[in-house]
Design an enzyme around this catalytic site. Structure first.
Site, PDB file in Angstrom:
ATOM      1  N   ASP A  75       0.858  -1.115  -0.020  1.00  0.00           N
ATOM      2  CA  ASP A  75       0.144  -0.130  -0.096  1.00  0.00           C
ATOM      3  C   ASP A  75       0.976   1.387   0.181  1.00  0.00           C
ATOM      4  O   ASP A  75       1.243   1.768   0.987  1.00  0.00           O
ATOM      5  CB  ASP A  75      -0.998  -0.206   1.369  1.00  0.00           C
ATOM      6  N   GLY A  98       3.063   3.365 -14.445  1.00  0.00           N
ATOM      7  CA  GLY A  98       1.915   3.944 -15.723  1.00  0.00           C
ATOM      8  C   GLY A  98       1.122   4.926 -15.200  1.00  0.00           C
ATOM      9  O   GLY A  98       0.109   5.109 -15.599  1.00  0.00           O
ATOM     10  N   TYR A  99       1.564   5.656 -14.147  1.00  0.00           N
ATOM     11  CA  TYR A  99       0.731   6.906 -13.507  1.00  0.00           C
ATOM     12  C   TYR A  99       0.672   8.076 -14.309  1.00  0.00           C
ATOM     13  O   TYR A  99       1.475   8.230 -15.342  1.00  0.00           O
ATOM     14  CB  TYR A  99       1.327   7.229 -11.813  1.00  0.00           C
ATOM     15  N   ARG A 106       4.461  12.196  -5.842  1.00  0.00           N
ATOM     16  CA  ARG A 106       3.425  12.434  -4.842  1.00  0.00           C
ATOM     17  C   ARG A 106       3.479  11.052  -3.783  1.00  0.00           C
ATOM     18  O   ARG A 106       3.398  11.289  -2.553  1.00  0.00           O
ATOM     19  CB  ARG A 106       2.237  12.695  -5.053  1.00  0.00           C
ATOM     20  N   HIS A 141      -7.558   7.543 -23.228  1.00  0.00           N
ATOM     21  CA  HIS A 141      -7.171   6.269 -23.475  1.00  0.00           C
ATOM     22  C   HIS A 141      -6.518   6.010 -25.257  1.00  0.00           C
ATOM     23  O   HIS A 141      -6.495   7.024 -26.018  1.00  0.00           O
ATOM     24  CB  HIS A 141      -8.554   5.305 -23.372  1.00  0.00           C
ATOM     25  N   TYR A 145      -5.247   8.807 -28.259  1.00  0.00           N
ATOM     26  CA  TYR A 145      -3.867   9.033 -28.400  1.00  0.00           C
ATOM     27  C   TYR A 145      -3.681   8.718 -30.125  1.00  0.00           C
ATOM     28  O   TYR A 145      -2.841   9.479 -30.671  1.00  0.00           O
ATOM     29  CB  TYR A 145      -3.050   8.177 -27.736  1.00  0.00           C
ATOM     30  N   ASP A 172      -2.087   1.164 -27.508  1.00  0.00           N
ATOM     31  CA  ASP A 172      -1.561   0.662 -26.197  1.00  0.00           C
ATOM     32  C   ASP A 172      -0.249  -0.083 -26.381  1.00  0.00           C
ATOM     33  O   ASP A 172       0.750  -0.095 -25.741  1.00  0.00           O
ATOM     34  CB  ASP A 172      -2.549   0.127 -25.423  1.00  0.00           C
TER      35      ASP A 172
END
Length: 385
Positions: A75, A98-99, A106, A141, A145, A172
């Site tokens: 976590d 992949g954030y 952060r 998504h 792109y 993707d």
């Protein structure tokens, strides 16, 4: 401590990336697929799953993009979570996340924190828009792109109809995952040669645009029209496309070169009526002749006609039909593991073959095993799945 049974027993890694350690911060789409490819090639991939899962909604037992990996539950929003990931990072060669831009920072696991802990680390970032630019912080998504790069706009058989959506394969996975893998492996080579890690910014917009490099060259040379369905490779050409058969199936035709085209029209039985291949003004007439002829027989009958020839014609198979095709079966292009039929690792290596070693990693199932193998005791204090 993990609450579920370990994914499977660990087997010897024989792929060319054996000995490479990868930390994957759990996400969806292109990041997991990139990490799967590294795992297929022998890397020891530890997927750091979050409590509650990534939100994709697929049963983890069937998520094949998590094959050949191990999972630990951490976590990142809890006390000690980021420190545990940094303990893993210290022992890793590559990290994949992949954030959205800024999120990893952060959470305390951004590039600065990770490279401070491990200066040789390759930090792979997978996003749609990239780490900078006006849209960098926006949601998106695959289809969006592709849309802004011009790649989506060129796909489709009808110049007056809508673009064809190519699942999420072109954006993707081709423009995203594969470019991320190329990037992190190139950076790994640099890190091993110079002792210097770095950040790899893999954006789907960049990769999807790059995929169309040849088309841009053809466009500049006047060999490609800037609209879909009228060009050599986009369905506009009557000898590069798909045609319906009498049983409602389809055959794919790719008879581009003259010698292949000659074989194609001869076997199709339109040799005497087909207009010249380069008579662009009669392409509509040629398409009609080809379509009418294909409708006279079944897909199975046409497959038999073209089998073993250089006419460049093949039946269009479904996902469930493909593994049984004689050529794919002979090459073992698909394999079965744990009762699941799936594509085999690719590409192939003569000395260090990749294999499907384990089934999809279950969230948190391998926490204790990873804590032991990577010598990260802090993992054992993480929450259960």
């Amino acid at each position: 401590m993990a609450a579920t049974t370990a994914t499977t027993h660990t087997t010897t890694r024989t792929g060319p990336l054996s000995g490479v350690r990868v930390v994957e911060l759990a996400g969806i789409g292109p990041g997991p697929f990139a990490a799967m490819l590294l795992a297929d090639l022998g890397a020891d991939v530890v997927r750091v799953d979050r409590p509650g899962g990534p939100g994709l909604g697929i049963d983890p037992a069937y998520d094949l993009t998590n094959r050949n990996k191990r999972s630990a539950l951490v976590d990142l929003k809890a006390d000690g979570g980021p420190a545990t990931v940094l303990d893993l990072v210290e022992r890793a060669d590559i990290l994949i996340e992949g954030y959205r831009p800024g999120v990893a920072e952060r959470l305390g696991v951004g590039p600065d924190a990770c490279l401070a802990r491990n200066p040789k680390l390759v930090y792979g970032r997978m996003t749609g828009w990239g780490q900078d630019g006006p849209l960098a912080a926006s949601a998106g998504h695959d289809i969006a792109y592709l849309a802004i790069t011009g790649t989506l706009g060129m796909i489709g058989p009808d110049p007056d109809g809508p673009p064809t959506v190519p699942a999420n394969l072109v954006g993707d996975y081709a423009g995203g995952s594969l470019y991320l893998v190329v990037g992190v492996l190139a950076a790994l080579q640099h890190a091993r040669a110079h002792g210097e890690g770095q950040v790899v910014d893999a954006a789907i917009v960049d990769g999807s645009a790059h995929l169309a490099t040849m088309i841009h060259g053809m466009l500049a040379a006047g060999g490609w029209q800037d609209r879909r369905g009228v060009n050599l490779l986009d369905g506009g050409c009557p000898f590069y496309g798909t045609y319906e058969t009498s049983d409602g199936r389809y055959m794919a035709v790719g008879a581009l070169e003259q010698q292949f085209y000659d074989e194609f029209v001869r076997l199709l039985g339109i040799e005497d009526v087909a207009p010249a291949r380069r008579d662009f003004g009669r392409w509509a007439e040629l398409r009609t002749a080809v379509a009418e002829r294909f409708r006279t027989r079944t897909s199975e009958e046409w497959t038999a006609v073209f089998e073993g020839t250089d006419a460049c014609v093949a039946p269009v198979l479904s996902l469930r039909e493909a593994p049984a095709h004689p050529h794919l079966a002979a090459r073992a292009t698909f394999v079965e593991h744990g009762g699941l039929t799936q594509p085999a690792p690719a590409p192939r290596f003569s000395v260090t073959p990749g294999t499907v070693r384990t089934g999809p990693a279950r969230p948190g199932a391998d926490t204790d095993e990873i804590a032991r193998d990577w010598a990260v005791p802090s993992l054992k204090g993480q929450p259960e799945a």
